[in-house]
Design a protein around this motif. Structure first.
Motif, PDB file in Angstrom:
ATOM      1  N   UNK A 161       0.815  -1.220   0.000  1.00  0.00           N
ATOM      2  CA  UNK A 161       0.000   0.000   0.000  1.00  0.00           C
ATOM      3  C   UNK A 161       0.851   1.273   0.000  1.00  0.00           C
ATOM      4  N   UNK A 162       2.175   1.127  -0.025  1.00  0.00           N
ATOM      5  CA  UNK A 162       3.074   2.281  -0.003  1.00  0.00           C
ATOM      6  C   UNK A 162       3.525   2.623  -1.410  1.00  0.00           C
ATOM      7  N   UNK A 163       3.367   3.865  -1.807  1.00  0.00           N
ATOM      8  CA  UNK A 163       3.761   4.282  -3.162  1.00  0.00           C
ATOM      9  C   UNK A 163       4.107   5.764  -3.155  1.00  0.00           C
ATOM     10  N   UNK A 164       5.404   6.068  -3.021  1.00  0.00           N
ATOM     11  CA  UNK A 164       5.871   7.442  -3.101  1.00  0.00           C
ATOM     12  C   UNK A 164       6.883   7.538  -4.238  1.00  0.00           C
ATOM     13  N   UNK A 165       7.341   8.735  -4.496  1.00  0.00           N
ATOM     14  CA  UNK A 165       8.307   8.912  -5.585  1.00  0.00           C
ATOM     15  C   UNK A 165       9.602   8.162  -5.329  1.00  0.00           C
ATOM     16  N   UNK A 166      10.005   8.059  -4.068  1.00  0.00           N
ATOM     17  CA  UNK A 166      11.307   7.472  -3.761  1.00  0.00           C
ATOM     18  C   UNK A 166      11.239   6.055  -3.205  1.00  0.00           C
ATOM     19  N   UNK A 167      10.044   5.547  -2.900  1.00  0.00           N
ATOM     20  CA  UNK A 167       9.943   4.220  -2.286  1.00  0.00           C
ATOM     21  C   UNK A 167       8.539   3.659  -2.499  1.00  0.00           C
ATOM     22  N   UNK A 168       8.471   2.343  -2.688  1.00  0.00           N
ATOM     23  CA  UNK A 168       7.162   1.724  -2.801  1.00  0.00           C
ATOM     24  C   UNK A 168       7.251   0.223  -2.962  1.00  0.00           C
ATOM     25  N   UNK A 169       6.129  -0.433  -2.707  1.00  0.00           N
ATOM     26  CA  UNK A 169       6.010  -1.861  -2.989  1.00  0.00           C
ATOM     27  C   UNK A 169       5.537  -2.049  -4.417  1.00  0.00           C
ATOM     28  N   UNK A 170       6.030  -3.087  -5.077  1.00  0.00           N
ATOM     29  CA  UNK A 170       5.672  -3.335  -6.479  1.00  0.00           C
ATOM     30  C   UNK A 170       5.219  -4.795  -6.623  1.00  0.00           C
ATOM     31  N   UNK A 171       3.954  -4.952  -6.950  1.00  0.00           N
ATOM     32  CA  UNK A 171       3.393  -6.271  -7.234  1.00  0.00           C
ATOM     33  C   UNK A 171       3.093  -6.355  -8.718  1.00  0.00           C
ATOM     34  N   UNK A 172       3.581  -7.423  -9.366  1.00  0.00           N
ATOM     35  CA  UNK A 172       3.177  -7.625 -10.762  1.00  0.00           C
ATOM     36  C   UNK A 172       2.856  -9.091 -10.971  1.00  0.00           C
ATOM     37  N   UNK A 173       1.889  -9.329 -11.837  1.00  0.00           N
ATOM     38  CA  UNK A 173       1.373 -10.680 -12.047  1.00  0.00           C
ATOM     39  C   UNK A 173       1.245 -10.979 -13.533  1.00  0.00           C
ATOM     40  N   UNK A 174       1.523 -12.232 -13.873  1.00  0.00           N
ATOM     41  CA  UNK A 174       1.356 -12.722 -15.233  1.00  0.00           C
ATOM     42  C   UNK A 174       0.136 -13.634 -15.273  1.00  0.00           C
ATOM     43  N   UNK A 175      -0.763 -13.377 -16.229  1.00  0.00           N
ATOM     44  CA  UNK A 175      -1.986 -14.169 -16.369  1.00  0.00           C
ATOM     45  C   UNK A 175      -2.013 -14.834 -17.744  1.00  0.00           C
ATOM     46  N   UNK A 176      -2.628 -16.011 -17.808  1.00  0.00           N
ATOM     47  CA  UNK A 176      -2.896 -16.639 -19.089  1.00  0.00           C
ATOM     48  C   UNK A 176      -4.381 -16.980 -19.121  1.00  0.00           C
ATOM     49  N   UNK A 177      -5.055 -16.454 -20.127  1.00  0.00           N
ATOM     50  CA  UNK A 177      -6.498 -16.620 -20.253  1.00  0.00           C
ATOM     51  C   UNK A 177      -7.207 -16.211 -18.955  1.00  0.00           C
ATOM     52  N   UNK A 178      -6.699 -15.161 -18.316  1.00  0.00           N
ATOM     53  CA  UNK A 178      -7.305 -14.636 -17.095  1.00  0.00           C
ATOM     54  C   UNK A 178      -6.902 -15.338 -15.812  1.00  0.00           C
ATOM     55  N   UNK A 179      -6.086 -16.385 -15.910  1.00  0.00           N
ATOM     56  CA  UNK A 179      -5.678 -17.146 -14.724  1.00  0.00           C
ATOM     57  C   UNK A 179      -4.251 -16.761 -14.326  1.00  0.00           C
ATOM     58  N   UNK A 180      -4.004 -16.443 -13.059  1.00  0.00           N
ATOM     59  CA  UNK A 180      -2.637 -16.080 -12.648  1.00  0.00           C
ATOM     60  C   UNK A 180      -1.704 -17.277 -12.728  1.00  0.00           C
ATOM     61  N   UNK A 181      -0.516 -17.073 -13.303  1.00  0.00           N
ATOM     62  CA  UNK A 181       0.433 -18.180 -13.455  1.00  0.00           C
ATOM     63  C   UNK A 181       1.788 -17.876 -12.827  1.00  0.00           C
ATOM     64  N   UNK A 194       7.165 -20.618 -16.308  1.00  0.00           N
ATOM     65  CA  UNK A 194       6.472 -19.329 -16.131  1.00  0.00           C
ATOM     66  C   UNK A 194       7.309 -18.304 -15.380  1.00  0.00           C
ATOM     67  N   UNK A 195       8.227 -18.751 -14.517  1.00  0.00           N
ATOM     68  CA  UNK A 195       9.069 -17.812 -13.804  1.00  0.00           C
ATOM     69  C   UNK A 195       9.969 -17.015 -14.733  1.00  0.00           C
ATOM     70  N   UNK A 196      10.557 -17.693 -15.722  1.00  0.00           N
ATOM     71  CA  UNK A 196      11.408 -17.004 -16.686  1.00  0.00           C
ATOM     72  C   UNK A 196      10.580 -16.091 -17.594  1.00  0.00           C
ATOM     73  N   UNK A 197       9.416 -16.584 -18.022  1.00  0.00           N
ATOM     74  CA  UNK A 197       8.536 -15.753 -18.852  1.00  0.00           C
ATOM     75  C   UNK A 197       8.182 -14.475 -18.098  1.00  0.00           C
ATOM     76  N   UNK A 198       7.828 -14.647 -16.831  1.00  0.00           N
ATOM     77  CA  UNK A 198       7.441 -13.491 -16.026  1.00  0.00           C
ATOM     78  C   UNK A 198       8.597 -12.518 -15.832  1.00  0.00           C
ATOM     79  N   UNK A 199       9.799 -13.017 -15.509  1.00  0.00           N
ATOM     80  CA  UNK A 199      10.922 -12.121 -15.242  1.00  0.00           C
ATOM     81  C   UNK A 199      11.287 -11.284 -16.470  1.00  0.00           C
TER      82      UNK A 199
END
Length: 361
Positions: free
Chosen positions: A217-237, A265-270
């Protein structure tokens, strides 16, 4: 020099601003784990966290975040979770490490990811590579480098990306999202990975789960958490949760759904994450110390971190030596030998399978 010890929550806004100023003045400190926001967040959940504020006359010249445990045993903030540790300080600071830990009320301070150039660093401390994805020359340049250094892996990943879409459906990659449901999915995969590989489940500790949720929930110009997700056909992988400064993303918790393991999927995501991160202004993805195959395949550079301890004569330092130093030396021997490392990894995975079997029976 004068040293004052405070709890993170007691840092005034000018102190936090000065910390950030010192951090941004030196590229060596460009890690979110060295940011004041990280120490403050952990300090809100762990009472043993302290910050040594270093004064030279009226000026603040450094900050040393640490944890103080029983018998004067000191550790980095969130020890075992962080890939960058140490002081954030003014250039040309002259410091006696023994005097510092004495001022902190410590008999010993142990570290395993001390960043390069620290005045805490001694000749006897061991150095280790910390692989990075260097995007400072642009994402296209990074991909060209990977094609040369890990061409087989890059081609195989590209093929598996196409096959995954043929077999299942279209891919979608969402970067820097705040979806708590997606975070829970990711942490569930990570817990399964810890158990499967015989490691201790970090998310069995409620405070770590709360920390991750707060940082999401933290997002400032100098610091923040970053969540990113890869989906296939709407399903998280696959996905990842990490922390960032304005220009560095620290790899922290990557994981994937093992049902899709044959597609890597880990390599695809990275690779997808590197592209999106570069577009968001990230110049370096620090994957952290550790002999992992995917890091070797994806890296195009590396930092250096150190492992060791600083001690002064005390009962706590003596006890720490007996309990920790022989174990650390043995672990270092195993990690430095590919055959021993592979054997130990297999043993842990066997333990993980047995533990899972017993829990399900």
């Amino acid at each position: 020099m004068r040293v004052s010890i405070v709890q993170p929550r007691d840092l005034a806004e000018p102190d936090v601003g000065r910390w950030r100023e010192l951090q941004e003045a030196d590229p060596a400190f460009d890690s979110p784990f060295l940011s004041p926001e990280f120490t403050i967040a952990v300090g809100d959940l762990q009472e043993q966290v302290r910050v040594a504020v270093l004064h030279d006359g009226p000026d603040i010249v450094g900050f040393f975040p640490f944890e103080r445990h029983a018998m004067g045993i000191g550790k980095p903030v969130a020890a075992g979770l962080t890939d960058a540790q140490g002081l954030v300080y003014a250039k040309d600071l002259e410091l006696d490490p023994q005097r510092l830990i004495r001022a902190c009320g410590l008999g010993v301070f142990e570290f395993d990811h001390l960043v390069a150039g620290q005045p805490l660093l001694g000749a006897r401390h061991s150095r280790h590579p910390s692989p990075i994805i260097d995007l400072r020359d642009g994402h296209d340049s990074y991909i060209e480098t990977i094609k040369q250094t890990s061409g087989k892996t890059y081609r195989s990943t590209a093929y598996k990306t196409r096959k995954l879409q043929r077999d299942v459906g279209p891919l979608q990659h969402d970067y820097a999202i705040t979806d708590t449901e997606a975070l829970r999915t990711l942490l569930g995969w990570k817990t399964d990975q810890y158990r499967r590989t015989g490691r201790s489940d970090r998310f069995a500790h409620p405070w770590i789960v709360e920390l991750v949720e707060r940082l999401l929930a933290t997002d400032t110009e100098s610091f923040g958490g970053v969540l990113d997700m890869l989906y296939v056909d709407g399903r998280p992988v696959a996905g990842h949760f990490g922390l960032r400064t304005a220009t560095t993303l620290a790899g922290w918790f990557p994981a994937y759904d093992t049902a899709f393991a044959k597609y890597s999927p880990g390599l695809i995501h990275h690779l997808a994450m590197a592209e999106k991160a570069a577009k968001a202004g990230i110049e370096v993805i620090d994957m952290g110390r550790g002999e992992k195959e995917y890091k070797e395949k994806l890296k195009n550079g590396e930092y250096e971190v150190a492992e060791g301890r600083i001690a002064r004569p005390s009962a706590g330092a003596g006890l720490h030596w007996m309990l920790r130093v022989p174990v650390r030396k043995a672990r270092g021997t195993v990690l430095a030998n590919p055959l021993l490392r592979t054997t130990a990894d297999r043993a842990l995975k066997t333990f993980g399978r047995l533990r899972t079997s017993l829990q399900s029976s």
